[in-house]
Design a protein around this motif. Structure first.
Motif, PDB file in Angstrom:
ATOM      1  N   ASN A 177      79.668  18.916  64.824  1.00  0.00           N
ATOM      2  CA  ASN A 177      78.456  19.082  65.639  1.00  0.00           C
ATOM      3  C   ASN A 177      78.812  19.733  66.971  1.00  0.00           C
ATOM      4  OD1 ASN A 177      76.787  17.635  63.716  1.00  0.00           O
ATOM      5  ND2 ASN A 177      77.695  15.744  64.506  1.00  0.00           N
ATOM      6  N   GLN A 181      75.076  19.793  68.458  1.00  0.00           N
ATOM      7  CA  GLN A 181      74.093  20.347  67.530  1.00  0.00           C
ATOM      8  C   GLN A 181      74.370  19.913  66.095  1.00  0.00           C
ATOM      9  OE1 GLN A 181      74.625  24.632  68.608  1.00  0.00           O
ATOM     10  NE2 GLN A 181      72.394  24.616  68.642  1.00  0.00           N
ATOM     11  N   HIS A 182      73.296  19.632  65.374  1.00  0.00           N
ATOM     12  CA  HIS A 182      73.395  19.381  63.938  1.00  0.00           C
ATOM     13  C   HIS A 182      73.090  20.698  63.233  1.00  0.00           C
ATOM     14  CE1 HIS A 182      73.828  15.019  64.131  1.00  0.00           C
ATOM     15  NE2 HIS A 182      72.938  15.041  65.117  1.00  0.00           N
ATOM     16  N   ASN A 185      71.918  19.558  57.164  1.00  0.00           N
ATOM     17  CA  ASN A 185      71.255  18.301  56.843  1.00  0.00           C
ATOM     18  C   ASN A 185      72.227  17.360  56.144  1.00  0.00           C
ATOM     19  OD1 ASN A 185      69.456  16.271  56.240  1.00  0.00           O
ATOM     20  ND2 ASN A 185      68.382  17.396  54.632  1.00  0.00           N
ATOM     21  N   GLN A 188      73.536  10.672  58.941  1.00  0.00           N
ATOM     22  CA  GLN A 188      74.077  10.071  60.154  1.00  0.00           C
ATOM     23  C   GLN A 188      73.807   8.565  60.126  1.00  0.00           C
ATOM     24  OE1 GLN A 188      71.469  12.787  61.033  1.00  0.00           O
ATOM     25  NE2 GLN A 188      73.125  13.961  60.095  1.00  0.00           N
ATOM     26  N   ASP A 199      69.567  14.258  62.608  1.00  0.00           N
ATOM     27  CA  ASP A 199      69.382  15.704  62.409  1.00  0.00           C
ATOM     28  C   ASP A 199      67.929  16.064  62.143  1.00  0.00           C
ATOM     29  OD1 ASP A 199      68.999  14.771  59.839  1.00  0.00           O
ATOM     30  OD2 ASP A 199      70.754  15.763  58.982  1.00  0.00           O
ATOM     31  N   PHE A 210      67.615  24.859  58.891  1.00  0.00           N
ATOM     32  CA  PHE A 210      68.716  25.039  59.824  1.00  0.00           C
ATOM     33  C   PHE A 210      69.086  26.518  59.876  1.00  0.00           C
ATOM     34  CE2 PHE A 210      68.695  20.684  58.560  1.00  0.00           C
ATOM     35  CZ  PHE A 210      69.125  19.969  59.675  1.00  0.00           C
ATOM     36  N   TYR A 272      72.368  15.755  51.751  1.00  0.00           N
ATOM     37  CA  TYR A 272      71.860  14.909  52.826  1.00  0.00           C
ATOM     38  C   TYR A 272      72.422  13.493  52.751  1.00  0.00           C
ATOM     39  CZ  TYR A 272      68.645  13.235  49.174  1.00  0.00           C
ATOM     40  OH  TYR A 272      68.117  12.720  48.012  1.00  0.00           O
TER      41      TYR A 272
END
Length: 315
Positions: A177, A181-182, A185, A188, A199, A210, A272
């Motif tokens: 990151n 920033q993420h 996907n 977390q 995210d 993204f 994800y």
């Protein structure tokens, strides 16, 4: 689709904490090709089904004669009441559990399929722009034939995912990151029970949520795992590096010591559900096998097309 120029790159990794199947790093080369900029969506797959009448594997009754080929010899046939259409669905408990038993968060759900990803009562209404899931290798192949394309090889997929950034831990560099920033996907929190969604997404995201990589490809990392055309061989890179015996025509093209009877295809990119404390597969070098004859709620695909030579004087 985006044009992927091809070239030489370093596939796999020598990182000490990487999974064995992605070692060692080897230098390979791929020719140029076209690739879908986004994962195939529910809307696109629905159009295919509407035009062809195709019925996905998850919507068919399982064939015991085929199933038993991937089970230890002598496995008894289950009751007919169990052999019903369905698929695997991520079903996390509301409390912390050990991460060495996937049955604690993956469940077979009767009636789960691409239209009902979590089973009866779920649907894809309003998710037309989300990646289609609960599709098997056979389903992806059928869609590809209809679309006039094909699934990417594992080499092509990894080259494209790196976006010209060779030898880095992540697709964009060495930090997961950068500057907080993420960039993909992922999961977390504490897998599987506590997803913090930092995210912006608790599950799959609409395709293109993204920023794209340098080749203009979205979601090559995270969101959903993506199928490739290759059989899964846990020793593939070691064989390429001359550190393991090469496969010959009489050997099973699929080798997974953790699942010796399975016939699996390579999937890439993570999903994800990949988290820091479990399944850190949100890296270009990461690779896993997935059963060729079934789907799950976090596996999708995108397609490629070979370069078409241009003929002078033709339009």
């Amino acid at each position: 689709m985006a044009w992927i120029p091809g070239g030489k790159f370093t596939m796999g990794t020598n990182e000490a904490d990487a999974y064995p199947a992605e070692k060692p790093a080897v230098d390979v080369e791929v020719a140029g090709f076209w690739m879908d900029t986004r994962e195939v969506t529910n809307a696109e797959f629905a159009k295919f089904v509407e035009e062809t009448g195709y019925v996905t594997v998850a919507e068919r009754k399982p064939d015991w004669e085929e199933l038993k080929k991937q089970l230890p010899p002598g496995t008894p046939k289950p009751d007919e009441s169990i052999l019903v259409p369905g698929a695997m669905v991520f079903s996390p408990p509301p409390y912390e559990v050990p991460t060495n038993d996937i049955s604690l968060w993956w469940k077979w759900v009767n009636g789960a399929n691409w239209k009902n990803p979590e089973g009866p009562g779920s649907n894809i209404d309003g998710k037309e722009n989300y990646p289609v899931v609960q599709v098997s290798f056979e389903d992806a192949q059928a869609y590809a034939e209809w679309a006039g394309k094909r699934l990417p090889t594992e080499f092509e997929w990894e080259f494209a995912a790196r976006g010209g950034v060779n030898g880095k831990r992540f697709a964009w560099g060495d930090e997961l990151n950068p500057s907080g920033q993420h960039l993909a996907n992922t999961f977390q929190g504490v897998f599987p029970h506590l997803n913090e969604g930092n995210d912006g997404f608790m599950g799959a995201a609409p395709v293109g949520s993204f920023a794209p990589n340098a080749f203009g490809l979205y979601d090559m990392i995270g969101n959903v795992w993506e199928l490739t055309s290759d059989w899964y061989d846990a020793l593939k890179l070691a064989r390429l590096a001359g550190q393991a015996p090469k496969l010959d025509a009489n050997m099973n093209p699929c080798y997974n010591p953790d699942n010796p009877y399975a016939m699996e295809r390579v999937m890439k990119g993570g999903s994800y559900l990949c988290a820091v404390n479990y399944c850190v597969n949100y890296r270009p070098s990461a690779r896993q096998g997935t059963s060729y004859d079934s789907g799950t709620s976090n596996v999708g695909f995108r397609l490629v097309k070979d370069a078409v030579p241009q003929t002078l004087g033709m339009k």
